[in-house]
Design a protein around this motif. Sequence first.
Motif, PDB file in Angstrom:
ATOM      1  N   ILE A 100       0.846  -1.208   0.000  1.00  0.00           N
ATOM      2  CA  ILE A 100       0.000   0.000   0.000  1.00  0.00           C
ATOM      3  C   ILE A 100       0.876   1.250   0.000  1.00  0.00           C
ATOM      4  O   ILE A 100       1.801   1.366   0.804  1.00  0.00           O
ATOM      5  CB  ILE A 100      -0.939   0.011   1.225  1.00  0.00           C
ATOM      6  CG1 ILE A 100      -1.959  -1.137   1.120  1.00  0.00           C
ATOM      7  CG2 ILE A 100      -1.654   1.347   1.377  1.00  0.00           C
ATOM      8  CD1 ILE A 100      -2.878  -1.273   2.312  1.00  0.00           C
ATOM      9  N   ALA A 105       4.782   7.247   3.116  1.00  0.00           N
ATOM     10  CA  ALA A 105       3.335   7.482   3.303  1.00  0.00           C
ATOM     11  C   ALA A 105       2.767   6.530   4.363  1.00  0.00           C
ATOM     12  O   ALA A 105       1.886   6.906   5.138  1.00  0.00           O
ATOM     13  CB  ALA A 105       2.601   7.311   1.979  1.00  0.00           C
ATOM     14  N   ALA A 117     -11.634   4.441   4.750  1.00  0.00           N
ATOM     15  CA  ALA A 117     -11.341   5.413   3.700  1.00  0.00           C
ATOM     16  C   ALA A 117     -12.510   5.607   2.740  1.00  0.00           C
ATOM     17  O   ALA A 117     -13.338   4.721   2.551  1.00  0.00           O
ATOM     18  CB  ALA A 117     -10.105   4.962   2.916  1.00  0.00           C
ATOM     19  N   GLU A 162     -20.162   7.114  15.421  1.00  0.00           N
ATOM     20  CA  GLU A 162     -19.371   5.959  15.866  1.00  0.00           C
ATOM     21  C   GLU A 162     -17.986   6.003  15.228  1.00  0.00           C
ATOM     22  O   GLU A 162     -17.813   6.544  14.137  1.00  0.00           O
ATOM     23  CB  GLU A 162     -20.064   4.655  15.453  1.00  0.00           C
ATOM     24  CG  GLU A 162     -21.331   4.380  16.221  1.00  0.00           C
ATOM     25  CD  GLU A 162     -21.942   3.020  15.865  1.00  0.00           C
ATOM     26  OE1 GLU A 162     -22.771   2.544  16.660  1.00  0.00           O
ATOM     27  OE2 GLU A 162     -21.601   2.452  14.802  1.00  0.00           O
ATOM     28  N   LEU A 164     -14.145   3.538  14.754  1.00  0.00           N
ATOM     29  CA  LEU A 164     -13.432   2.280  14.929  1.00  0.00           C
ATOM     30  C   LEU A 164     -12.293   2.486  15.919  1.00  0.00           C
ATOM     31  O   LEU A 164     -11.469   3.388  15.750  1.00  0.00           O
ATOM     32  CB  LEU A 164     -12.875   1.831  13.565  1.00  0.00           C
ATOM     33  CG  LEU A 164     -12.050   0.563  13.532  1.00  0.00           C
ATOM     34  CD1 LEU A 164     -12.875  -0.644  13.959  1.00  0.00           C
ATOM     35  CD2 LEU A 164     -11.496   0.325  12.118  1.00  0.00           C
ATOM     36  N   TYR A 191      -1.816   2.405  -6.591  1.00  0.00           N
ATOM     37  CA  TYR A 191      -3.085   1.702  -6.489  1.00  0.00           C
ATOM     38  C   TYR A 191      -3.075   0.450  -7.357  1.00  0.00           C
ATOM     39  O   TYR A 191      -2.380   0.386  -8.361  1.00  0.00           O
ATOM     40  CB  TYR A 191      -4.222   2.643  -6.897  1.00  0.00           C
ATOM     41  CG  TYR A 191      -4.373   3.778  -5.929  1.00  0.00           C
ATOM     42  CD1 TYR A 191      -4.852   3.542  -4.654  1.00  0.00           C
ATOM     43  CD2 TYR A 191      -4.008   5.064  -6.266  1.00  0.00           C
ATOM     44  CE1 TYR A 191      -4.967   4.567  -3.733  1.00  0.00           C
ATOM     45  CE2 TYR A 191      -4.115   6.100  -5.352  1.00  0.00           C
ATOM     46  CZ  TYR A 191      -4.606   5.842  -4.085  1.00  0.00           C
ATOM     47  OH  TYR A 191      -4.712   6.847  -3.178  1.00  0.00           O
TER      48      TYR A 191
ATOM     49  N   LEU B  63       1.369  15.796   3.714  1.00  0.00           N
ATOM     50  CA  LEU B  63       0.329  14.889   4.231  1.00  0.00           C
ATOM     51  C   LEU B  63       0.115  15.089   5.723  1.00  0.00           C
ATOM     52  O   LEU B  63      -0.454  14.243   6.395  1.00  0.00           O
ATOM     53  CB  LEU B  63       0.722  13.423   3.993  1.00  0.00           C
ATOM     54  CG  LEU B  63       0.692  12.883   2.570  1.00  0.00           C
ATOM     55  CD1 LEU B  63       1.072  11.397   2.572  1.00  0.00           C
ATOM     56  CD2 LEU B  63      -0.675  13.063   1.923  1.00  0.00           C
TER      57      LEU B  63
HETATM   58  C1  LIG Z   1       0.390   8.340  -1.654  1.00  0.00           C
HETATM   59  C2  LIG Z   1      -0.807   7.499  -1.277  1.00  0.00           C
HETATM   60  C3  LIG Z   1      -0.943   6.234  -1.833  1.00  0.00           C
HETATM   61  C4  LIG Z   1      -2.018   5.406  -1.467  1.00  0.00           C
HETATM   62  N1  LIG Z   1      -2.072   4.125  -1.949  1.00  0.00           N
HETATM   63  C5  LIG Z   1      -3.043   3.284  -1.486  1.00  0.00           C
HETATM   64  C6  LIG Z   1      -3.084   1.917  -1.886  1.00  0.00           C
HETATM   65  O1  LIG Z   1      -2.241   1.455  -2.655  1.00  0.00           O
HETATM   66  N2  LIG Z   1      -4.071   1.141  -1.381  1.00  0.00           N
HETATM   67  C7  LIG Z   1      -5.017   1.610  -0.492  1.00  0.00           C
HETATM   68  O2  LIG Z   1      -5.859   0.851  -0.021  1.00  0.00           O
HETATM   69  N3  LIG Z   1      -5.019   2.904  -0.142  1.00  0.00           N
HETATM   70  C8  LIG Z   1      -4.065   3.733  -0.613  1.00  0.00           C
HETATM   71  N4  LIG Z   1      -4.061   5.045  -0.212  1.00  0.00           N
HETATM   72  C9  LIG Z   1      -5.242   5.566   0.478  1.00  0.00           C
HETATM   73  C10 LIG Z   1      -5.115   5.635   1.959  1.00  0.00           C
HETATM   74  O3  LIG Z   1      -4.840   4.401   2.513  1.00  0.00           O
HETATM   75  C11 LIG Z   1      -6.451   6.132   2.453  1.00  0.00           C
HETATM   76  O4  LIG Z   1      -6.640   7.412   1.944  1.00  0.00           O
HETATM   77  C12 LIG Z   1      -6.639   6.127   3.969  1.00  0.00           C
HETATM   78  O5  LIG Z   1      -7.845   6.721   4.286  1.00  0.00           O
HETATM   79  C13 LIG Z   1      -5.639   6.931   4.672  1.00  0.00           C
HETATM   80  O6  LIG Z   1      -5.665   6.651   6.051  1.00  0.00           O
HETATM   81  P1  LIG Z   1      -5.602   7.831   7.098  1.00  0.00           P
HETATM   82  O7  LIG Z   1      -5.353   7.182   8.407  1.00  0.00           O
HETATM   83  O8  LIG Z   1      -4.652   8.859   6.659  1.00  0.00           O
HETATM   84  O9  LIG Z   1      -7.107   8.344   6.982  1.00  0.00           O
HETATM   85  P2  LIG Z   1      -7.815   9.724   7.370  1.00  0.00           P
HETATM   86  O10 LIG Z   1      -7.535  10.743   6.327  1.00  0.00           O
HETATM   87  O11 LIG Z   1      -7.555  10.101   8.790  1.00  0.00           O
HETATM   88  O12 LIG Z   1      -9.337   9.252   7.285  1.00  0.00           O
HETATM   89  C14 LIG Z   1      -9.925   8.745   6.121  1.00  0.00           C
HETATM   90  C15 LIG Z   1     -11.441   8.616   6.331  1.00  0.00           C
HETATM   91  O13 LIG Z   1     -11.723   7.631   7.314  1.00  0.00           O
HETATM   92  C16 LIG Z   1     -12.396   8.207   8.442  1.00  0.00           C
HETATM   93  N5  LIG Z   1     -11.803   7.590   9.618  1.00  0.00           N
HETATM   94  C17 LIG Z   1     -10.468   7.543   9.919  1.00  0.00           C
HETATM   95  N6  LIG Z   1     -10.270   6.816  11.027  1.00  0.00           N
HETATM   96  C18 LIG Z   1     -11.484   6.399  11.433  1.00  0.00           C
HETATM   97  C19 LIG Z   1     -11.938   5.592  12.545  1.00  0.00           C
HETATM   98  N7  LIG Z   1     -11.070   5.073  13.412  1.00  0.00           N
HETATM   99  N8  LIG Z   1     -13.268   5.346  12.660  1.00  0.00           N
HETATM  100  C20 LIG Z   1     -14.146   5.856  11.759  1.00  0.00           C
HETATM  101  N9  LIG Z   1     -13.776   6.616  10.706  1.00  0.00           N
HETATM  102  C21 LIG Z   1     -12.474   6.882  10.547  1.00  0.00           C
HETATM  103  C22 LIG Z   1     -12.152   9.698   8.346  1.00  0.00           C
HETATM  104  O14 LIG Z   1     -13.175  10.434   8.959  1.00  0.00           O
HETATM  105  C23 LIG Z   1     -12.080   9.894   6.837  1.00  0.00           C
HETATM  106  O15 LIG Z   1     -13.356   9.984   6.287  1.00  0.00           O
HETATM  107  C24 LIG Z   1      -3.005   5.899  -0.577  1.00  0.00           C
HETATM  108  C25 LIG Z   1      -2.890   7.185  -0.048  1.00  0.00           C
HETATM  109  C26 LIG Z   1      -1.802   7.986  -0.380  1.00  0.00           C
HETATM  110  C27 LIG Z   1      -1.697   9.347   0.229  1.00  0.00           C
END
Ligand SMILES: Cc1cc2nc3c(=O)[nH]c(=O)nc-3n(C[C@H](O)[C@H](O)[C@H](O)COP(=O)(O)OP(=O)(O)OC[C@H]3O[C@@H](n4cnc5c(N)ncnc54)[C@H](O)[C@@H]3O)c2cc1C
Lengths: 279, 156
Positions: A100, A105, A117, A162, A164, A191, B63
């Motif tokens: 991922i 990142a 997500a 709610e 997680l 991706y 980020l």
């Molecule tokens: C460079 C890059 C490459 C990526 N490549 C991939 C990939 O290959 N595969 C893949 O699957 N994803 C990929 N992603 C996507 C990434 O995994 C998602 O965007 C994920 O949401 C990021 O996690 P975060 O903790 O930063 O989320 P956040 O930005 O904090 O949250 C994302 C969403 O989830 C909600 N949320 C977060 N935590 C919780 C919780 N505990 N309970 C309820 N809701 C919650 C938030 O409100 C928001 O709506 C990539 C992202 C980037 C920046």
Amino acid sequence: MISFDFDYYQPATIEEAIQLFHTLDEQGKNPLYFSGGTEIITLGRLNRIVTDAVIDIKAIPECTAYRKKGTTHIWGATLSLSRIREIGAFPFLSKTIAEIADNTARNKITLGGNICANIFYRETVLPLLLTDSQVVIASRTGLKQRPLRDVFDQILQLEKGEFLVQIITEQSEIDLPFLCIKKRRQWDVGYPLITTAALKKNDRLKVAFSGLCAFPFRNQQMEKSLNDLQLSREERIEQALQQIPATILEDVHGSAEYRMFVLKNTLLDILDAFEGAES
Amino acid sequence: MGSHEITLQINGEERSVHARNTDTLLYVLREKLGLTGAKPGCLNGDCGACTIDVDGQPMKSCLMLAVEAMNKKVTTIEGLQNAPIQTQFIEKFAFQCGYCTPGFIMNCHSLIQQHPNATDTVIKDWLESNICRCTGYKEIEEAIKATLRNVQQYRS
Ligand SMILES: Cc1cc2nc3c(=O)[nH]c(=O)nc-3n(C[C@H](O)[C@H](O)[C@H](O)COP(=O)(O)OP(=O)(O)OC[C@H]3O[C@@H](n4cnc5c(N)ncnc54)[C@H](O)[C@@H]3O)c2cc1C
Ligand code: FES
Ligand code: FES
């Protein structure tokens, strides 16, 4: 540059976070839980996510910790993907995580953020679905623990407010043989075209996919076909492909036809790996 | 609540700055603190040009919100004073236009700190976080390996 403003809160307890959410919601602030924040920041910049308040849950001890209790592993939802790999206690999840985004990142993306997500890949869900993991969800009435498979339908089904808190996995599930194959259109990061995860338990194969349809999923009908030993491998795969539960994606990564072609070959590789190659 | 004074620990100094909650750390470093070493590239987490070090981990500063960095130790390229990897980048000609270089150096610096015995697989895994439009990655890999060799020699 994010064009709008939001309030930023960092509560120290689950109760405080829930309370805060409802208060902010009543004020019409459309609050969002904030974990790694990578998606909120990147989609916020494009105005595809807009909110007046974020609740950063990274200071809540239950969310940040990993614990092993007897034969049970408890993963906090705000553990970064890198941290989970470093802990190294769940090779199937680690293998999925390693594919991922990229190493830097992954220091910021969290497990809970990936599961919840908006972007549809949500790849960490695949091993968690196949290992019958449980989720702990915080709600207004307290914590509730549920099998992930019961509450994950396209996305984690959460009621308003709610969030997680943890994921729980049994060691006996972690020990099962697994495969995770990510096929991309090009290059080594980014991706997937399709990610296929597979696990063998009691001589039965379980499979889950990301990038095939517009949401990650596990499908019992597909598994039934793949496990039908009366048929040849090709027939088992053909039947499984007939059972795909939703429209196959067509996007910049590949056409539906190409996805089917790649999937067919991946499933063959998986059967070969688990059952030995046919001569 | 949209903006306020925040204090950051940057390159060993305490810096106070007025920032919006939605400001990324990259923006605050460049536009408010004059630390322009971290480069804006994609602003989307893909290119690594904005990489800095936060509590010993490489992080893409596009980020991260500036408010998230409070109570953490931030190091930017300006905070590296003749780190061995910087010398090796020069020795091995590991750049052309140089736009990606601060991000690469910060990532490589963390790699060397965390993995003094890094294998080729680890180096490849880490280097995937940064994109360079000019060079092949060969020279950068050589700069890392030369630094690791020197570190190992120094230790033994
Ligand atoms: C460079 C890059 C490459 C990526 N490549 C991939 C990939 O290959 N595969 C893949 O699957 N994803 C990929 N992603 C996507 C990434 O995994 C998602 O965007 C994920 O949401 C990021 O996690 P975060 O903790 O930063 O989320 P956040 O930005 O904090 O949250 C994302 C969403 O989830 C909600 N949320 C977060 N935590 C919780 C919780 N505990 N309970 C309820 N809701 C919650 C938030 O409100 C928001 O709506 C990539 C992202 C980037 C920046
Ligand atoms: S500008 Fe931050 S990763 Fe490209
Ligand atoms: S040296 Fe020009 S982008 Fe890397």
